[in-house]
Scaffold this active site. Structure first.
Site, PDB file in Angstrom:
ATOM      1  N   THR A 121       0.859  -1.191   0.000  1.00 42.85           N
ATOM      2  CA  THR A 121       0.000   0.000   0.000  1.00 42.85           C
ATOM      3  C   THR A 121       0.894   1.240   0.000  1.00 42.85           C
ATOM      4  OG1 THR A 121      -1.665  -1.204   1.221  1.00 42.85           O
ATOM      5  CG2 THR A 121      -1.821   1.192   1.288  1.00 42.85           C
ATOM      6  N   ASN A 208      -9.958   1.376   1.811  1.00 43.40           N
ATOM      7  CA  ASN A 208      -9.752   1.162   3.252  1.00 43.40           C
ATOM      8  C   ASN A 208     -10.377   2.287   4.075  1.00 43.40           C
ATOM      9  OD1 ASN A 208      -8.546  -1.284   3.130  1.00 43.40           O
ATOM     10  ND2 ASN A 208      -6.541  -0.645   3.885  1.00 43.40           N
ATOM     11  N   PHE A 249     -19.538  -4.430   7.497  1.00 45.95           N
ATOM     12  CA  PHE A 249     -18.864  -3.299   8.154  1.00 45.95           C
ATOM     13  C   PHE A 249     -19.846  -2.324   8.790  1.00 45.95           C
ATOM     14  CE2 PHE A 249     -14.299  -3.694   7.639  1.00 45.95           C
ATOM     15  CZ  PHE A 249     -14.299  -4.915   6.985  1.00 45.95           C
ATOM     16  N   LEU A 250     -20.923  -2.879   9.334  1.00 52.55           N
ATOM     17  CA  LEU A 250     -21.892  -2.055  10.062  1.00 52.55           C
ATOM     18  C   LEU A 250     -21.848  -2.369  11.553  1.00 52.55           C
ATOM     19  CD1 LEU A 250     -25.120  -2.203   7.816  1.00 52.55           C
ATOM     20  CD2 LEU A 250     -23.371  -0.432   7.886  1.00 52.55           C
ATOM     21  N   GLY A 253     -18.712  -1.058  17.756  1.00 55.02           N
ATOM     22  CA  GLY A 253     -17.905  -1.721  18.776  1.00 55.02           C
ATOM     23  C   GLY A 253     -16.928  -0.762  19.406  1.00 55.02           C
ATOM     24  N   CYS A 260      -3.769  -1.774   9.129  1.00 59.02           N
ATOM     25  CA  CYS A 260      -4.175  -1.136   7.868  1.00 59.02           C
ATOM     26  C   CYS A 260      -5.034   0.114   8.045  1.00 59.02           C
ATOM     27  CB  CYS A 260      -4.893  -2.151   6.997  1.00 59.02           C
ATOM     28  SG  CYS A 260      -3.918  -3.623   6.752  1.00 59.02           S
ATOM     29  N   LYS A 263      -3.393   3.121   9.882  1.00 57.28           N
ATOM     30  CA  LYS A 263      -2.258   3.658   9.113  1.00 57.28           C
ATOM     31  C   LYS A 263      -2.738   4.300   7.803  1.00 57.28           C
ATOM     32  CE  LYS A 263       0.060   0.321   6.717  1.00 57.28           C
ATOM     33  NZ  LYS A 263       0.095   0.486   5.281  1.00 57.28           N
ATOM     34  N   ARG A 327      -1.545  -5.181  16.700  1.00 55.45           N
ATOM     35  CA  ARG A 327      -1.203  -3.822  16.294  1.00 55.45           C
ATOM     36  C   ARG A 327      -2.428  -2.904  16.346  1.00 55.45           C
ATOM     37  NH1 ARG A 327       2.122  -4.836  10.899  1.00 55.45           N
ATOM     38  NH2 ARG A 327       0.861  -6.745  10.924  1.00 55.45           N
TER      39      ARG A 327
HETATM   40  C1  UGA Z   1      -8.368  -4.408   5.977  1.00 60.41           C
HETATM   41  C2  UGA Z   1      -9.314  -4.467   4.768  1.00 60.41           C
HETATM   42  O1  UGA Z   1     -10.567  -5.044   5.176  1.00 60.41           O
HETATM   43  C3  UGA Z   1      -8.710  -5.278   3.624  1.00 60.41           C
HETATM   44  O2  UGA Z   1      -9.554  -5.239   2.485  1.00 60.41           O
HETATM   45  C4  UGA Z   1      -7.340  -4.678   3.264  1.00 60.41           C
HETATM   46  O3  UGA Z   1      -6.705  -5.385   2.221  1.00 60.41           O
HETATM   47  C5  UGA Z   1      -6.456  -4.712   4.497  1.00 60.41           C
HETATM   48  O4  UGA Z   1      -7.084  -3.937   5.542  1.00 60.41           O
HETATM   49  C6  UGA Z   1      -5.104  -4.140   4.136  1.00 60.41           C
HETATM   50  O5  UGA Z   1      -5.042  -2.948   3.804  1.00 60.41           O
HETATM   51  O6  UGA Z   1      -4.125  -4.881   4.081  1.00 60.41           O
HETATM   52  P1  UGA Z   1      -7.865  -6.032   8.061  1.00 60.41           P
HETATM   53  O7  UGA Z   1      -7.166  -4.861   8.668  1.00 60.41           O
HETATM   54  O8  UGA Z   1      -7.171  -7.346   8.056  1.00 60.41           O
HETATM   55  O9  UGA Z   1      -8.258  -5.726   6.525  1.00 60.41           O
HETATM   56  O10 UGA Z   1      -9.214  -6.260   8.885  1.00 60.41           O
HETATM   57  P2  UGA Z   1     -10.744  -5.871   8.779  1.00 60.41           P
HETATM   58  O11 UGA Z   1     -11.547  -7.097   8.734  1.00 60.41           O
HETATM   59  O12 UGA Z   1     -10.979  -4.872   7.722  1.00 60.41           O
HETATM   60  O13 UGA Z   1     -10.997  -5.196  10.221  1.00 60.41           O
HETATM   61  C7  UGA Z   1     -10.317  -4.019  10.618  1.00 60.41           C
HETATM   62  C8  UGA Z   1     -10.856  -3.519  11.950  1.00 60.41           C
HETATM   63  O14 UGA Z   1     -12.194  -3.072  11.827  1.00 60.41           O
HETATM   64  C9  UGA Z   1     -10.881  -4.588  13.061  1.00 60.41           C
HETATM   65  O15 UGA Z   1     -10.399  -4.025  14.258  1.00 60.41           O
HETATM   66  C10 UGA Z   1     -12.350  -4.954  13.193  1.00 60.41           C
HETATM   67  O16 UGA Z   1     -12.712  -5.375  14.477  1.00 60.41           O
HETATM   68  C11 UGA Z   1     -13.015  -3.620  12.861  1.00 60.41           C
HETATM   69  N1  UGA Z   1     -14.404  -3.759  12.358  1.00 60.41           N
HETATM   70  C12 UGA Z   1     -14.655  -4.378  11.181  1.00 60.41           C
HETATM   71  C13 UGA Z   1     -15.446  -3.223  13.119  1.00 60.41           C
HETATM   72  O17 UGA Z   1     -15.252  -2.635  14.211  1.00 60.41           O
HETATM   73  N2  UGA Z   1     -16.735  -3.342  12.639  1.00 60.41           N
HETATM   74  C14 UGA Z   1     -17.028  -3.958  11.446  1.00 60.41           C
HETATM   75  O18 UGA Z   1     -18.209  -4.018  11.066  1.00 60.41           O
HETATM   76  C15 UGA Z   1     -15.944  -4.505  10.715  1.00 60.41           C
END
Ligand code: UGA
Length: 437
Positions: A121, A208, A249-250, A253, A260, A263, A327
């Site tokens: 990225t 993101n 992603f709704l 929490g 990711c 940052k 992280r």
């Molecule tokens: C995220 C993106 O979802 C990927 O598409 C992207 O490739 C990646 O970053 C990256 O840039 O490498 P990731 O950080 O692994 O992936 O995790 P996510 O599933 O997106 O969750 C991120 C945070 O959001 C977590 O702390 C999770 O608990 C929180 N989250 C997610 C919520 O609080 N509510 C939601 O509805 C979904």
């Protein structure tokens, strides 16, 4: 096709293994000799479902190998994918030192025409910088092309996200680079979107940040729900039936974490500021997230007046389930506060304990004390209050009795809304969650 992957971190390793799985000949290179040895022995240094099995299979059929010798790795591949880290610098911008080091190494060792693909990225314009750097330092009389191909892997489902990608973004300046990437990605059968290089770089940050925005928006609404006695889980359900909003992603929490979203939102704000633009939406999203990490801590301080000498059990330390990564995890920020306040903290997480111990060593630490448990019930035993920071599936099987029987006082602060609040209250558990009265 012969593919070299630079960097065996999250991005590089998953990409390399998946390219091997679809039949390419892959050589991965990294400066970390110990990591290379582990990988050649079929041991996966990162926690990711299904990755080690694919690694072993492709080592066996010789589709993938690993080397510390980057000179050899950059000599004669058809394509080199750069998947090294771009961590956050203090001012919020992305650190591009690894990208430029790899670019120079490629230039000094490449002995045939090659397509260089930037998978990390990176801020808009980095592909141009890579192209210039490599051309400046090229030693042999060869031609290079540079393309952007951002990744969209989520930790915990990365193999599936690559093997069944919802889209593959290809950003190129030439038709030949586009054709070559189309060929490399043909076996994946995912939709390919071809755009300009700068647009491809922007798509990653914009995607993101949009997902992070969605979460912060729901967290904002959750806090309002609490004030007006509505229920955020019901609100999210009602919203999700609108296809324009979508179901994912709704979840409100305790805030988003990981390597990711925190940052990339900051890097996008930094890029905008450099161009005299204020990204008010993304700035708001970051601000909401910082506050959100504290909402349960504030409630607990009101409830107990002080956390000093309180026995606190913490269930879940990783930034989300399915990973051992802490992280920017909301749990880390909160545990630090508990310990600063002089609490005794007992921690359990199904995957993140080893990494947690590195940040919060067992025993007396800061003004409090840290202890690690072998199970959720062990962590609960004798505690005055329990905080849930990660929605691991095994926590969902805990019953009100598990809390009542093991804790000194069954008081729960649930940062992931994993329990039915009515059921908890009816059974005599004092249950605080997010966006629900
Ligand atoms: C995220 C993106 O979802 C990927 O598409 C992207 O490739 C990646 O970053 C990256 O840039 O490498 P990731 O950080 O692994 O992936 O995790 P996510 O599933 O997106 O969750 C991120 C945070 O959001 C977590 O702390 C999770 O608990 C929180 N989250 C997610 C919520 O609080 N509510 C939601 O509805 C979904």
């Amino acid at each position: 096709m012969n593919i070299t992957v630079a960097g065996t971190g999250y991005v590089g390793l998953v990409a390399g293994v998946c390219f091997a799985e679809v039949g390419h000949k892959v050589l991965c290179t990294d400066t970390d000799g110990e990591r290379i040895k582990l990988l050649n022995d079929g041991i996966c240094p990162i926690y990711e479902k299904g990755l080690e099995e694919l690694l072993k299979k492709n080592l066996k059929n010789k589709n993938i190998s690993f080397t510390e010798n980057y000179k050899k790795a950059y000599e004669k591949p058809d394509a080199i994918f750069i998947g090294v880290g771009t961590p956050e610098k203090e001012d919020g911008s992305a650190e591009l030192g690894y990208i430029s080091a790899v670019s120079k190494q490629i230039a000094e060792n490449l002995k045939q025409d090659c397509l260089i693909v930037v998978k990390s990225t990176v801020p808009v314009g980095t592909n141009d910088m890579v192209e210039k750097l490599i051309n400046d330092f090229l030693v042999s009389d060869v031609k290079i092309d540079v393309a952007s191909n951002p990744e969209f892997l989520s930790q915990g489902s990365a193999v599936n996200d690559m093997m069944n990608a919802q889209r593959i973004i290809i950003g190129t300046k030439s038709k030949s680079a586009e054709n070559m990437l189309r060929e490399i990605y043909k076996p994946f059968k995912s939709p390919i979107v071809c755009v300009g290089r700068r647009s491809a770089e922007m798509i990653k940050y914009a995607s993101n940040s949009f997902l992070a925005l969605k979460i912060s928006y729901m967290n904002d609404i959750a806090n309002l729900c609490e004030a007006v006695d509505a229920d955020i889980t019901e609100v999210a359900k009602g919203m999700s039936y609108d296809e324009r909003i979508g179901k994912k992603f709704l979840k409100a929490g305790i805030g988003f974490g990981g390597s990711c979203f925190p940052k990339d939102t900051k890097a996008l704000i930094y890029l905008a500021e450099k161009n005299n633009i204020h990204l008010k939406t993304v700035e708001g999203c970051v601000h909401v997230n910082e506050n959100q990490k504290n909402v349960l801590y504030k409630k607990a301080c009101e409830r107990f007046l002080t956390l000093s000498r309180l026995n606190i059990s913490v269930l879940g330390v990783t930034f989300k389930p399915g990973t051992d990564d802490l992280r920017e995890s909301p749990a880390s920020a909160n545990i630090r506060k508990f310990l600063n306040d002089g609490a005794n903290v007992k921690i359990y997480d199904p995957a993140g304990m080893e990494n947690a111990r590195k940040i919060f060593p067992e025993g007396n630490f800061l003004n409090g004390k840290t202890e690690y448990s072998h199970s959720a019930k062990e962590a609960l035993s004798g505690s005055d209050v329990c905080f849930i920071f990660t929605e691991w599936e095994e926590f969902m099987y805990l019953t009100p009795d598990d809390f009542l029987e093991n804790m000194r006082r069954a008081v729960i602060f649930d940062g992931r809304n994993i329990f039915d609040s009515r059921k908890m209250e009816l059974n005599g558990v004092e249950y605080h969650s997010i966006g629900r009265k």
